[in-house]
Design a protein around this motif. Sequence first.
Motif, PDB file in Angstrom:
ATOM      1  N   GLY A  91       9.224  45.158  30.716  1.00 16.17           N
ATOM      2  CA  GLY A  91       8.921  44.464  29.476  1.00 16.17           C
ATOM      3  C   GLY A  91       9.020  42.971  29.678  1.00 16.17           C
ATOM      4  O   GLY A  91       9.531  42.491  30.685  1.00 16.17           O
ATOM      5  N   ALA A  92       8.573  42.216  28.717  1.00 18.53           N
ATOM      6  CA  ALA A  92       8.595  40.770  28.839  1.00 18.53           C
ATOM      7  C   ALA A  92      10.005  40.222  28.683  1.00 18.53           C
ATOM      8  O   ALA A  92      10.369  39.225  29.300  1.00 18.53           O
ATOM      9  N   ASP A  93      10.834  40.872  27.849  1.00 17.22           N
ATOM     10  CA  ASP A  93      12.182  40.399  27.586  1.00 17.22           C
ATOM     11  C   ASP A  93      13.154  41.155  28.469  1.00 17.22           C
ATOM     12  O   ASP A  93      13.425  42.324  28.254  1.00 17.22           O
ATOM     13  N   ARG A  94      13.690  40.485  29.517  1.00 15.52           N
ATOM     14  CA  ARG A  94      14.559  41.153  30.464  1.00 15.52           C
ATOM     15  C   ARG A  94      15.959  40.564  30.360  1.00 15.52           C
ATOM     16  O   ARG A  94      16.142  39.370  30.235  1.00 15.52           O
ATOM     17  N   ARG A 143      14.431  53.084  23.015  1.00 17.07           N
ATOM     18  CA  ARG A 143      13.498  52.040  22.558  1.00 17.07           C
ATOM     19  C   ARG A 143      14.087  50.656  22.802  1.00 17.07           C
ATOM     20  O   ARG A 143      13.395  49.732  23.234  1.00 17.07           O
ATOM     21  N   ARG A 197      14.246  49.928  26.725  1.00 12.87           N
ATOM     22  CA  ARG A 197      13.037  50.107  27.512  1.00 12.87           C
ATOM     23  C   ARG A 197      12.639  48.813  28.223  1.00 12.87           C
ATOM     24  O   ARG A 197      12.154  48.829  29.363  1.00 12.87           O
ATOM     25  N   ARG A 198      12.855  47.676  27.557  1.00 11.73           N
ATOM     26  CA  ARG A 198      12.420  46.389  28.106  1.00 11.73           C
ATOM     27  C   ARG A 198      13.229  45.959  29.339  1.00 11.73           C
ATOM     28  O   ARG A 198      12.833  45.034  30.042  1.00 11.73           O
ATOM     29  N   ASP A 199      14.347  46.618  29.590  1.00 12.26           N
ATOM     30  CA  ASP A 199      15.264  46.136  30.628  1.00 12.26           C
ATOM     31  C   ASP A 199      15.077  46.813  31.986  1.00 12.26           C
ATOM     32  O   ASP A 199      15.914  46.651  32.883  1.00 12.26           O
ATOM     33  N   GLN A 200      14.022  47.590  32.127  1.00  8.53           N
ATOM     34  CA  GLN A 200      13.624  48.173  33.417  1.00  8.53           C
ATOM     35  C   GLN A 200      14.630  49.167  33.987  1.00  8.53           C
ATOM     36  O   GLN A 200      14.690  49.363  35.192  1.00  8.53           O
ATOM     37  N   ARG A 208      22.962  45.302  24.737  1.00  9.75           N
ATOM     38  CA  ARG A 208      22.191  45.063  25.955  1.00  9.75           C
ATOM     39  C   ARG A 208      22.984  44.211  26.950  1.00  9.75           C
ATOM     40  O   ARG A 208      22.952  44.454  28.155  1.00  9.75           O
TER      41      ARG A 208
END
Length: 292
Positions: free
Chosen positions: A11-14, A45, A48-51, A137
């Motif tokens: 995702g773009a936000d890591r 959900r 998900r952005r954090d790989q 997160r």
Amino acid sequence: MNMHDEHVTPGADRVAAGAGQLPGTPPRTLLLVDDEQNILAALKRLLRRDQYHILTAGSGQEGLDVLASHPVDVIVSDQRMPGMLGADFLRKAKLLYPQTIRIMLSGYTELQAVTDAVNEGAIFKFLTKPWEDHQLREHIAEAFRLKGIADDNVRLNDQLREVNLALAAANASMQMLVHQQQHQISRDEVSLGIARELLQFLPLPVIGLDDEGMIAFINTAAAALFERGAALLGNEAALVLPHLFADKGIADGAQHLAAIDGQPYAVAIYPMGAHSQSRGSLVTLSRCGAAS
């Protein structure tokens, strides 16, 4: 059994755990354990952005089954679940898989159970429901950072152990070589001592010359042949024994006759070094029938 194996897409936000991952390394694995499917879906959900490679389980026993079949870095578990409380599940996880980082997420403030689990080292952090997304997160990212450091330490310790083993093997090999060389030197010294003793007491007069023609050795028979045998050592043979060498020289391999106290002797010069690292010559004096 209610388990899911999901590879999340970048995702773009890591956060730090995802963004700090080196290219080509396997994704970090996160196990989410909760008996409420809506909670698991919400967590997936959010994360998900954090790989992360996310695995899920609906109970403590299902979580143990997942751990038995998948390598897991971080565990996030609910406390209140049927069959096995989260604290008990995390205790077993610590016992069986101590390398995991374990987080409890619960809406129930059972402080004694949580405190006991924290004191036992079964829980890294305790977070309450409802959670704050950014904080959750960050805590999970911190857990992955710690797991990465622990993995690096294990890898470096393994490499250090391999290097130490290699050094120990090289040291053992070197010590064996030194021992063999010392043993060979000892044998050579013994052989040299025996050879000198044989020459010393040989009935045949023998004189040893160095490579410059100096007298380096004279045996008992040769010393008895000359009144000043001991004084000959360290002197140039052609000067102190001119009647043996002055006329004929000291050429290696040369043989000639000479008179000693009116008696004829065959003088033979044998070069050394053909079959060893010795230098110089051995001179033997053999009494014969007539002088030259």
